[in-house]
Design an enzyme around this catalytic site. Structure first.
Site, short mmCIF file in Angstrom:
data_model
loop_
_atom_site.label_atom_id
_atom_site.label_comp_id
_atom_site.label_asym_id
_atom_site.label_seq_id
_atom_site.Cartn_x
_atom_site.Cartn_y
_atom_site.Cartn_z
N SER A 1 0.84 -1.19 0.00
CA SER A 1 0.00 0.00 0.00
C SER A 1 0.89 1.25 0.00
O SER A 1 1.66 1.45 -0.94
CB SER A 1 -0.96 -0.03 1.19
OG SER A 1 -1.98 0.92 1.03
N ASP B 1 -9.60 -4.16 -5.47
CA ASP B 1 -9.07 -3.21 -4.49
C ASP B 1 -9.79 -1.87 -4.64
O ASP B 1 -9.77 -1.27 -5.72
CB ASP B 1 -7.56 -3.03 -4.71
CG ASP B 1 -6.85 -2.46 -3.50
OD1 ASP B 1 -7.45 -1.60 -2.82
OD2 ASP B 1 -5.71 -2.86 -3.24
N HIS C 1 -7.93 -5.00 -0.89
CA HIS C 1 -6.74 -4.44 -0.23
C HIS C 1 -6.30 -5.38 0.89
O HIS C 1 -6.22 -5.00 2.06
CB HIS C 1 -7.06 -3.05 0.31
CG HIS C 1 -5.86 -2.15 0.41
ND1 HIS C 1 -5.11 -1.78 -0.67
CD2 HIS C 1 -5.28 -1.56 1.48
CE1 HIS C 1 -4.13 -0.99 -0.29
NE2 HIS C 1 -4.21 -0.85 1.01
#
Length: 434
Positions: A300, A385, A414
């Site tokens: 991320s 995501d 995610h």
């Protein structure tokens, strides 16, 4: 696109279990809303019609006469189609339409059962390898960062090291380290793990996802004979009580991603990006380091920092990036999804839509660092995501000319499966000769 070998070494089991506990798949619910594109690889050609197979189940058995509503449209954008339907047999096929250009079409479904709502989504890809960035690289991009690195290198590191006896093991010593970064008096904190046995070791720099939290350090890889340095980015100690971070997160660091976005020299991430390079400096200063083999790894925000660090510092030998953030953030200004932290989406546009902020974003967009990568990288994400949209990630991935391995797990959002981390660590340890 390539998929890395699925052989997972037995020695990775500890790491897989540890990481999967932090980035686990969503918890199961009483009602499952199962939806997927009709094509097994989830990939369509532009102008080809996409269909989504839907089932709503309880105990793996279709729920009869369940009410659902669904919407379909380009990911992260207003839907093009909405409809309420009743699934007599608990299943349906949804006509999702098409996209004329490369991108992603998302179908979101919400089912109502006994007064409660249960959601699911699926995302069809349209020629994802054809996605191109919306951001462009400033003419002085390289010069800007070379100047910033040169100025940072003149600041004494002034390393302060504190042993954490309660975290040490028979094989490794664990320390909290803080070093000077960006300007005198500004510190970078992290957890350093060093094998106790005499020798020279390769290293992993672990860079963090978004948020404000403490860190434990990567003890698993250190136990395998690798120096590990897991850093925070906010200039605060990383061993305080969790409540302290809760207070900071909701007060002084609330929305830190936007701080000084109107000034490329003062934007929050300038110190962060330079701090990653300063962390590499520190690893190279360690007498236990082998002086050559180092990999950077994160997911991320950490995926973004992995790419940035490898692009800024030619001492890095390889990188691992899960669902990288800060990628093609200007996508929303071109009627498509942009990367986290979504500076220019509908919710933030009135606050951030200024020429200065748009221009600053270009100096920090992962796309413009990805263009300059020269080392092998392992990348992994899924199509579902909603934090780091796949459109934004492909915009960065597609400009990489260095050796690259993409392991897709289409259904993931995610989050990750253990197998993804197993392959990532195998990749990293192979580069490090472990």
């Amino acid at each position: 696109m390539k998929k890395f070998s699925k052989q997972i070494v037995a020695s990775s089991i500890f790491i897989i279990v540890f990481v999967s506990s932090l980035l686990a798949q969503p918890a199961q619910t009483l009602i499952d809303v199962n939806i997927a594109p009709e094509k097994s690889d989830w990939v369509y050609k532009p102008n080809e019609k996409a269909k989504f197979n839907l089932s709503v189940t309880k105990n793996n058995i279709p729920v009869q006469n369940v009410s659902v509503w669904y919407e379909v449209g380009p990911e992260m954008m207003p839907p093009l189609k909405k409809e309420n339907i009743v699934l007599k047999n608990g299943t349906a096929t949804i006509d999702g339409g098409t996209l004329k250009e490369a991108g992603f079409l998302r179908c979101r479904v919400v089912a109502t059962y006994e007064g409660k709502e249960y959601a699911g989504l699926a995302t069809a890809a349209f020629n994802p390898e054809g996605i191109r960035p919306t951001t462009d690289e400033p003419k002085d991009f390289i010069g800007f960062w070379d100047e910033a690195k040169a100025a940072n290198a003149k600041i004494p590191m002034d390393a302060k090291v504190r042993l954490l006896p309660e975290r040490c093991t028979e094989k490794i010593n664990v320390y909290e380290v803080n070093i000077q970064n960006y300007k005198p008096g500004t510190r970078l904190f992290g957890i350093l793990c060093v094998p106790k046995a005499a020798g020279k070791y390769p290293a992993i720099l672990r860079v963090p996802g978004a948020g404000v939290r403490p860190y434990n350090g990567d003890t698993g890889n250190a136990e395998k004979g690798v120096i590990t340095f897991e850093i925070g980015i906010h200039g605060i100690p990383v061993t305080m009580d969790a409540s302290v971070y809760d207070n900071i997160r909701t007060a002084s660091l609330d929305g830190y991603q936007n701080y000084n976005l109107d000034d490329k020299d003062r934007y929050y991430y300038k110190r962060v990006y330079l701090g990653c390079v300063r962390a590499v400096d520190y690893i190279f200063s360690l007498p236990e380091f082998d002086g050559n083999n180092i990999v950077v790894l994160g997911g991320s925000q950490g995926g973004a920092l992995s790419i940035v660090t490898a692009a800024l510092d030619n001492r890095i030998k390889g990188l691992v990036a899960f669902y990288p953030a800060l990628s093609d953030v200007t996508g929303y200004l071109h009627n498509r999804a942009g990367g986290w932290p979504h500076f220019f989406n509908a919710a933030n546009l009135s606050f951030n839509n200024s020429p200065q902020k748009i221009e600053t974003s270009k100096y920090y967009d992962v796309v413009n660092f990805a263009r300059h990568l020269k080392v092998p990288g392992f990348y992994s994400w899924g199509y579902n995501d909603v934090t780091c949209p796949p459109t934004s990630m492909y915009a960065a991935y597609n400009v990489i000319t260095a050796p690259k391995t993409l392991f897709l797990v289409e259904e993931t959002g995610h989050w990750t499966y253990p197998e993804q981390w197993g392959m990532a660590y195998e990749f990293a340890l192979n580069i490090l000769g472990k």
